[in-house]
Write a protein that holds these residues in place. Structure first.
Motif, PDB file in Angstrom:
ATOM      1  N   HIS A 225       0.618  -1.434  -0.041  1.00 29.92           N
ATOM      2  CA  HIS A 225      -0.155  -0.044   0.292  1.00 29.92           C
ATOM      3  C   HIS A 225       1.228   1.295   0.345  1.00 29.92           C
ATOM      4  N   ILE A 226       0.434   1.849  -0.877  1.00 28.96           N
ATOM      5  CA  ILE A 226       1.237   3.628  -0.817  1.00 28.96           C
ATOM      6  C   ILE A 226       0.101   4.793  -0.980  1.00 28.96           C
ATOM      7  N   VAL A 227       0.798   5.448  -0.429  1.00 37.00           N
ATOM      8  CA  VAL A 227      -0.260   7.153   0.006  1.00 37.00           C
ATOM      9  C   VAL A 227       1.240   7.872  -0.705  1.00 37.00           C
ATOM     10  N   ILE A 228      -0.010   8.570  -1.747  1.00 39.21           N
ATOM     11  CA  ILE A 228       0.757  10.063  -2.214  1.00 39.21           C
ATOM     12  C   ILE A 228       0.209  11.271  -1.382  1.00 39.21           C
ATOM     13  N   MET A 229       0.572  11.775  -1.001  1.00 41.27           N
ATOM     14  CA  MET A 229       0.569  13.430  -1.462  1.00 41.27           C
ATOM     15  C   MET A 229       0.931  14.137  -1.730  1.00 41.27           C
ATOM     16  N   PRO A 230       0.372  14.345  -2.940  1.00 45.85           N
ATOM     17  CA  PRO A 230       1.067  14.860  -4.290  1.00 45.85           C
ATOM     18  C   PRO A 230       1.131  17.067  -4.845  1.00 45.85           C
ATOM     19  N   ILE A 231       2.025  17.611  -5.270  1.00 45.11           N
ATOM     20  CA  ILE A 231       2.138  18.622  -5.057  1.00 45.11           C
ATOM     21  C   ILE A 231       1.035  20.076  -5.566  1.00 45.11           C
ATOM     22  N   ALA A 232       0.370  19.492  -6.078  1.00 52.81           N
ATOM     23  CA  ALA A 232      -0.691  19.980  -6.845  1.00 52.81           C
ATOM     24  C   ALA A 232      -1.848  20.086  -5.487  1.00 52.81           C
ATOM     25  N   THR A 233      -1.987  18.555  -4.391  1.00 50.94           N
ATOM     26  CA  THR A 233      -3.325  18.760  -3.729  1.00 50.94           C
ATOM     27  C   THR A 233      -2.458  20.209  -2.380  1.00 50.94           C
ATOM     28  N   GLN A 234      -0.689  19.635  -2.367  1.00 48.93           N
ATOM     29  CA  GLN A 234      -0.407  20.940  -1.150  1.00 48.93           C
ATOM     30  C   GLN A 234      -0.609  22.273  -1.501  1.00 48.93           C
ATOM     31  N   ALA A 318      17.542  13.074 -24.311  1.00 50.22           N
ATOM     32  CA  ALA A 318      17.124  13.135 -25.725  1.00 50.22           C
ATOM     33  C   ALA A 318      17.075  11.768 -25.887  1.00 50.22           C
ATOM     34  N   GLY A 319      15.855  11.343 -26.061  1.00 50.47           N
ATOM     35  CA  GLY A 319      16.383   9.596 -26.509  1.00 50.47           C
ATOM     36  C   GLY A 319      16.334   8.420 -25.845  1.00 50.47           C
ATOM     37  N   GLN A 320      16.179   8.951 -24.447  1.00 53.40           N
ATOM     38  CA  GLN A 320      16.289   8.200 -23.502  1.00 53.40           C
ATOM     39  C   GLN A 320      15.338   7.987 -22.232  1.00 53.40           C
ATOM     40  N   ASN A 321      14.462   6.904 -22.633  1.00 58.73           N
ATOM     41  CA  ASN A 321      12.952   6.505 -20.852  1.00 58.73           C
ATOM     42  C   ASN A 321      13.673   5.251 -20.784  1.00 58.73           C
ATOM     43  N   PHE A 322      13.429   5.607 -19.121  1.00 59.71           N
ATOM     44  CA  PHE A 322      12.957   4.619 -18.352  1.00 59.71           C
ATOM     45  C   PHE A 322      11.949   4.643 -17.176  1.00 59.71           C
ATOM     46  N   GLY A 323      11.987   3.555 -17.004  1.00 53.54           N
ATOM     47  CA  GLY A 323      10.653   3.656 -15.809  1.00 53.54           C
ATOM     48  C   GLY A 323      10.440   3.063 -15.251  1.00 53.54           C
ATOM     49  N   SER A 324       9.820   2.939 -14.205  1.00 53.45           N
ATOM     50  CA  SER A 324       8.926   1.612 -13.194  1.00 53.45           C
ATOM     51  C   SER A 324       7.746   1.484 -13.069  1.00 53.45           C
ATOM     52  N   GLU A 325       6.398   1.062 -12.939  1.00 54.87           N
ATOM     53  CA  GLU A 325       5.398   0.711 -12.833  1.00 54.87           C
ATOM     54  C   GLU A 325       4.536   1.037 -10.889  1.00 54.87           C
ATOM     55  N   VAL A 326       4.153   1.108 -11.099  1.00 52.49           N
ATOM     56  CA  VAL A 326       3.493   0.288 -10.199  1.00 52.49           C
ATOM     57  C   VAL A 326       2.278   0.596  -9.643  1.00 52.49           C
ATOM     58  N   ILE A 327       1.561  -0.539  -9.782  1.00 50.07           N
ATOM     59  CA  ILE A 327       0.388  -1.451  -9.901  1.00 50.07           C
ATOM     60  C   ILE A 327      -0.793  -2.089  -8.935  1.00 50.07           C
ATOM     61  N   ASP A 328      -1.660  -1.556  -9.293  1.00 47.05           N
ATOM     62  CA  ASP A 328      -3.063  -1.283  -9.019  1.00 47.05           C
ATOM     63  C   ASP A 328      -2.953  -2.815  -8.065  1.00 47.05           C
ATOM     64  N   ASN A 329      -3.605  -3.426  -6.676  1.00 49.55           N
ATOM     65  CA  ASN A 329      -4.077  -4.817  -6.559  1.00 49.55           C
ATOM     66  C   ASN A 329      -4.375  -5.420  -6.552  1.00 49.55           C
ATOM     67  N   LYS A 330      -5.322  -5.404  -7.968  1.00 46.60           N
ATOM     68  CA  LYS A 330      -5.569  -6.124  -8.946  1.00 46.60           C
ATOM     69  C   LYS A 330      -4.294  -6.895  -9.468  1.00 46.60           C
ATOM     70  N   ASN A 331      -3.429  -6.867  -9.353  1.00 42.62           N
ATOM     71  CA  ASN A 331      -2.037  -7.328 -10.493  1.00 42.62           C
ATOM     72  C   ASN A 331      -1.359  -8.015  -9.472  1.00 42.62           C
ATOM     73  N   HIS A 332      -2.096  -7.936  -8.407  1.00 47.38           N
ATOM     74  CA  HIS A 332      -1.087  -8.893  -6.825  1.00 47.38           C
ATOM     75  C   HIS A 332       0.109  -7.731  -6.352  1.00 47.38           C
ATOM     76  N   LEU A 333       0.182  -6.082  -6.909  1.00 45.94           N
ATOM     77  CA  LEU A 333       1.428  -5.256  -6.378  1.00 45.94           C
ATOM     78  C   LEU A 333       0.899  -4.787  -5.284  1.00 45.94           C
ATOM     79  N   THR A 334       0.555  -3.538  -6.159  1.00 44.86           N
ATOM     80  CA  THR A 334       0.453  -2.135  -4.927  1.00 44.86           C
ATOM     81  C   THR A 334      -0.671  -1.782  -4.979  1.00 44.86           C
ATOM     82  N   ASN A 335      -1.616  -1.188  -3.766  1.00 44.73           N
ATOM     83  CA  ASN A 335      -2.673  -0.369  -3.876  1.00 44.73           C
ATOM     84  C   ASN A 335      -2.520   1.234  -3.704  1.00 44.73           C
ATOM     85  N   VAL A 336      -2.228   1.533  -4.570  1.00 46.67           N
ATOM     86  CA  VAL A 336      -1.755   3.506  -4.757  1.00 46.67           C
ATOM     87  C   VAL A 336      -3.375   4.255  -4.291  1.00 46.67           C
TER      88      VAL A 336
END
Length: 382
Positions: A225-234, A318-336
């Motif tokens: 479980h991950i909880v985010i307090m983002p900039i826009a809300t702050q 430029a031209g370089q992209n990488f990242g990682s996913e945070v997936i919801d608990n339906k896929n048995h990973l993380t509830n965001v």
């Protein structure tokens, strides 16, 4: 009969203490983090197991632990909670870029403004942050929540050293922040959060991009479980001393002199206009308490996005992209869960009421009883 009453009282007190939610606070020791720590020390439903620090983000590494320990001392809690030096954030943004020294020295100047001397010789934990995080999680018989008020450097390193600790993490709460320097490097580093439909959710936190690899490792670790307090809300939580003064008067709230000066000097001591300041990391602390108490309807955060499929997309060059996913608990990973709307009046009333508690430290303030000291003695006997 009196003996029976005393025994029952001790048992009841122990049981009540066991019901407090265990929490680790990981912080870059910036000013807004100090507000959050002062607030959480007075929340009776949580137990702060440790405060760990990260340097080179918004505070010089050498002063991170002394700053927190100085705050605890001013709140009569210098031996109540372990404070451990942690890792320093790496310079992984762009070649040659580091966080400006004017930013990481701000909190040092803040204490000078408050006429509070930071003593770098004060006694921090004998463990470093990563060790302490690892020991706490491995030894705990219940999930431990982690509140990240800085970069993810310490948490990522702890997970790398021992991945079994992930199962012991209850909820990971993390905060956005602000940094005017970010606008200057935006063309070089563009981390963004998108939902499943490809719509931009929010600018990502500088706490993420300052150590983006650590964030990727934490988000991909399988935390439930991950909880985010983002900039826009702050942005909906402005720092406003006029509003604060009105609440203090209307609610008949009395703050101790140091606490009053700590909270009311944000703009003055940083020599910045109030209009440019928010409560920032402090809001993540209050969001944690609100959700721990299952108060989704009456707390300051009034609207949430839940179970979102989030993807962090990074374009450092430029031209370089990488990242990682945070997936919801339906896929048995993380509830965001993301706070998307906040009420500043409720937030400020709750904050000021809580930090006005008669006793600013609810912990045993004895060095020999501190968790890390007891742990060290136990390990030395082995």
């Amino acid at each position: 009969m009196n003996l029976v009453i005393i025994i029952l009282f001790v048992i009841t007190t122990t049981i009540a203490a066991d019901h407090r939610r265990p929490v680790i606070i990981d912080t870059d020791a910036d000013v807004d983090d100090l507000f959050a720590i002062a607030y959480l020390l007075n929340v009776p439903t949580i137990k702060i197991l440790a405060i760990t620090t990260v340097g080179n983000a918004f505070t010089t590494p050498f002063y991170t632990a002394p700053i927190v320990l100085t705050l605890l001392s001013k709140l009569n809690c210098e031996y109540g909670v372990p404070v451990a030096y942690g890792e320093s954030t790496p310079s992984l943004l762009i070649p040659g870029y580091t966080v400006p020294i004017t930013l990481i020295n701000n909190v040092n100047k803040y204490f000078q403004c408050l006429n509070a001397t930071i003593d770098p010789s004060v006694q921090p934990s004998p463990f470093d942050a990563v060790e302490l995080i690892t020991y706490i999680l491995k030894d705990s018989n219940q999930p431990v929540d982690i509140l990240v008020l800085g970069s993810f450097t310490n948490i990522a390193e702890a997970i790398i050293r021992d991945r079994t600790i992930v199962s012991k993490i209850g909820t990971l709460y993390f905060s956005s922040d602000t940094d005017l320097q970010r606008r200057r490097i935006k063309k070089f580093l563009l981390p963004q959060i998108f939902d499943a439909s490809g719509i931009l959710v929010d600018d990502v936190s500088p706490n993420v991009w300052i150590d983006i690899l650590a964030a990727q490792r934490v988000f991909a670790a399988g935390i439930r479980h991950i909880v985010i307090m983002p900039i826009a809300t702050q942005q909906a939580l402005p720092y406003n001393t006029t509003q604060a003064q009105a609440i203090l008067q209307d609610k008949n709230i009395h703050l101790k002199p140091f606490v009053y000066k700590l909270v009311m000097s944000f703009a003055t001591c940083l020599n910045e206009p109030e209009s440019g300041l928010r409560w920032w990391d402090n809001s993540a602390a209050q969001l944690m308490v609100q959700l721990q108490q299952n108060n989704t309807k009456h707390g300051f955060c009034t609207k949430f996005l839940s179970n979102q499929h989030l993807e962090f997309i990074l374009s450092p060059f430029a031209g370089q992209n990488f990242g990682s996913e945070v997936i919801d608990n339906k896929n048995h990973l993380t509830n965001v869960q993301i706070c998307t709307k906040a009420n500043d009046q409720i937030f400020l009333e709750t904050f000021l009421t809580t930090i006005s508690a008669k006793h600013s430290c609810q912990y045993s303030n004895k060095y020999k009883d501190r968790y890390d000291i007891v742990l060290q003695k136990k390990l030395l006997k082995k």
